[in-house]
Write a protein that holds these residues in place. Sequence first.
Motif, PDB file in Angstrom:
ATOM      1  N   GLU A 110       0.828  -1.199   0.000  1.00 57.85           N
ATOM      2  CA  GLU A 110       0.000   0.000   0.000  1.00 57.85           C
ATOM      3  C   GLU A 110       0.868   1.256   0.000  1.00 57.85           C
ATOM      4  OE1 GLU A 110      -3.949  -1.782   2.286  1.00 57.85           O
ATOM      5  OE2 GLU A 110      -2.768  -0.198   3.244  1.00 57.85           O
ATOM      6  N   PRO A 111       0.324   2.380  -0.470  1.00 56.58           N
ATOM      7  CA  PRO A 111       1.111   3.621  -0.555  1.00 56.58           C
ATOM      8  C   PRO A 111       1.711   4.070   0.776  1.00 56.58           C
ATOM      9  CG  PRO A 111      -0.920   3.842  -1.803  1.00 56.58           C
ATOM     10  CD  PRO A 111      -1.019   2.550  -1.047  1.00 56.58           C
ATOM     11  N   LYS A 167      -6.295   1.513  -1.182  1.00 55.32           N
ATOM     12  CA  LYS A 167      -5.427   1.530  -2.349  1.00 55.32           C
ATOM     13  C   LYS A 167      -4.294   0.525  -2.182  1.00 55.32           C
ATOM     14  CE  LYS A 167      -6.127   6.469  -3.350  1.00 55.32           C
ATOM     15  NZ  LYS A 167      -5.454   7.783  -3.490  1.00 55.32           N
ATOM     16  N   LYS A 168      -3.876  -0.035  -3.296  1.00 57.96           N
ATOM     17  CA  LYS A 168      -2.693  -0.879  -3.348  1.00 57.96           C
ATOM     18  C   LYS A 168      -1.741  -0.290  -4.398  1.00 57.96           C
ATOM     19  CE  LYS A 168      -4.457  -3.925  -0.495  1.00 57.96           C
ATOM     20  NZ  LYS A 168      -3.867  -4.227   0.829  1.00 57.96           N
ATOM     21  N   LYS A 169      -0.441  -0.425  -4.164  1.00 56.25           N
ATOM     22  CA  LYS A 169       0.516   0.187  -5.081  1.00 56.25           C
ATOM     23  C   LYS A 169       1.625  -0.788  -5.441  1.00 56.25           C
ATOM     24  CE  LYS A 169       2.644   4.663  -5.992  1.00 56.25           C
ATOM     25  NZ  LYS A 169       2.849   6.049  -5.493  1.00 56.25           N
ATOM     26  N   TRP A 170       2.260  -0.515  -6.601  1.00 45.27           N
ATOM     27  CA  TRP A 170       3.355  -1.330  -7.126  1.00 45.27           C
ATOM     28  C   TRP A 170       2.897  -2.763  -7.406  1.00 45.27           C
ATOM     29  CZ3 TRP A 170       6.248   2.547  -8.103  1.00 45.27           C
ATOM     30  CH2 TRP A 170       6.481   3.560  -7.177  1.00 45.27           C
ATOM     31  N   GLU A 190      -1.447   0.902  -9.749  1.00 41.45           N
ATOM     32  CA  GLU A 190      -2.039   1.201  -8.444  1.00 41.45           C
ATOM     33  C   GLU A 190      -3.503   0.785  -8.511  1.00 41.45           C
ATOM     34  OE1 GLU A 190      -0.736   4.701  -6.171  1.00 41.45           O
ATOM     35  OE2 GLU A 190      -2.837   5.337  -6.180  1.00 41.45           O
ATOM     36  N   HIS A 231      -7.294   0.999  -7.008  1.00 47.90           N
ATOM     37  CA  HIS A 231      -8.172   1.835  -6.184  1.00 47.90           C
ATOM     38  C   HIS A 231      -9.481   1.089  -5.937  1.00 47.90           C
ATOM     39  CE1 HIS A 231      -6.227   5.975  -7.255  1.00 47.90           C
ATOM     40  NE2 HIS A 231      -5.335   5.054  -6.959  1.00 47.90           N
TER      41      HIS A 231
END
Length: 374
Positions: free
Chosen positions: A126-127, A152-155, A205, A207
């Motif tokens: 996550e960010p 949110k999740k990132k990468w 990313e 959402h």
Amino acid sequence: MILELTQKQQTWQEEIRAFVNNEIVPIANQYDKEEVTPPELIMKMADHGYLGALLPQEYGGRGLDYVSLGILNEEVGRGCSSVRSLLTVHGMASLSILRWGNQEQKDRWLPKFATGELLGAFGLTEPNIGTDAKNIETTAVLSGDHYILNGKKKWITYGQIADLYLVFAQCEGRPTAFLVERNSPGFTTHPIKGVMGTRASMLAELHMDECRIPKENMLSRVGFGLTYVATNCLDYGRFTIASGCVGIGQACIDACLEYTASRIQFGLPIANHQLIKKMIAEMITNVKAARLLCHQASFLKDIAHPNSMKETWIAKYFASTMLAKITTDAIQIHGAYGCSEENSLQRYYRDSRVMEIIEGTTQMHEIIIADSMY
């Protein structure tokens, strides 16, 4: 532990090596520049059974042993780390459903995972939190027959094109795993461009804004996400990354042997210079050692040994850290030519930096490995 491959494993290695040489190596640098993995390549991999390599035959997979899975990831990693990372995240999603899913979830998704009709991705990071799974901020709240996810999740590797995401969220105050389909209401993906390495891995990313998923899409039960699902998925990811690092290292050796034998300086091939020989010798030794560590981990996994996870930490740690020096030396040997974007070595170097971060940084592995000995 048996150090020699069986005839079946050798044949498997030759098959994959030919595929990688023909389908990946010639245009891997192009993938890197365009930051994309072509769908036609993914389907070719699916047609060869590579996407379903770990799944049992009853679901249309190959049901391979871990030694053979290591070979697959080493050879594909030799060609392109981005493409190899698809095997990692797709495999993590496959493994989670295979081990922790109910029969309906297995029957619904695993056959499509095996054929490549559906692609899976792993949504933990996550960010604000990174991969601190205990403190993830994404939430899931039951509302009638659906869970409502927000966060949110990132990468997320191959997040741009995956069809089914293994997403971790806080549910009733405990990390829990959910299967989120791309077309779920309130779910969107946003491409991430310009990363340093593995540029063709189509990062995104994720959402989730009042994202609605059927309550049947929970994997196992509330609170089962971190201790079981995430831990085992990350273990599989580390194993495939370690094997992939061996592949990159082997690609560096191959390139350096060819170049040093033909590059003439001061009237002699540079292979005759002692300092060049020193770098080549270190490369060969470290790659062989990393490969043996991966074989050790795979052997222990195949016999379900309790130390298999610890040996995987060691394999991933050693393989990723030794790769940083190998890729640096390979560029040094090639000089300016090694820095050119037309040369694969600069891609290997950039990708090697990513290998020390994903599925646990080098420093986290040092802490885990040391603590395990106490």
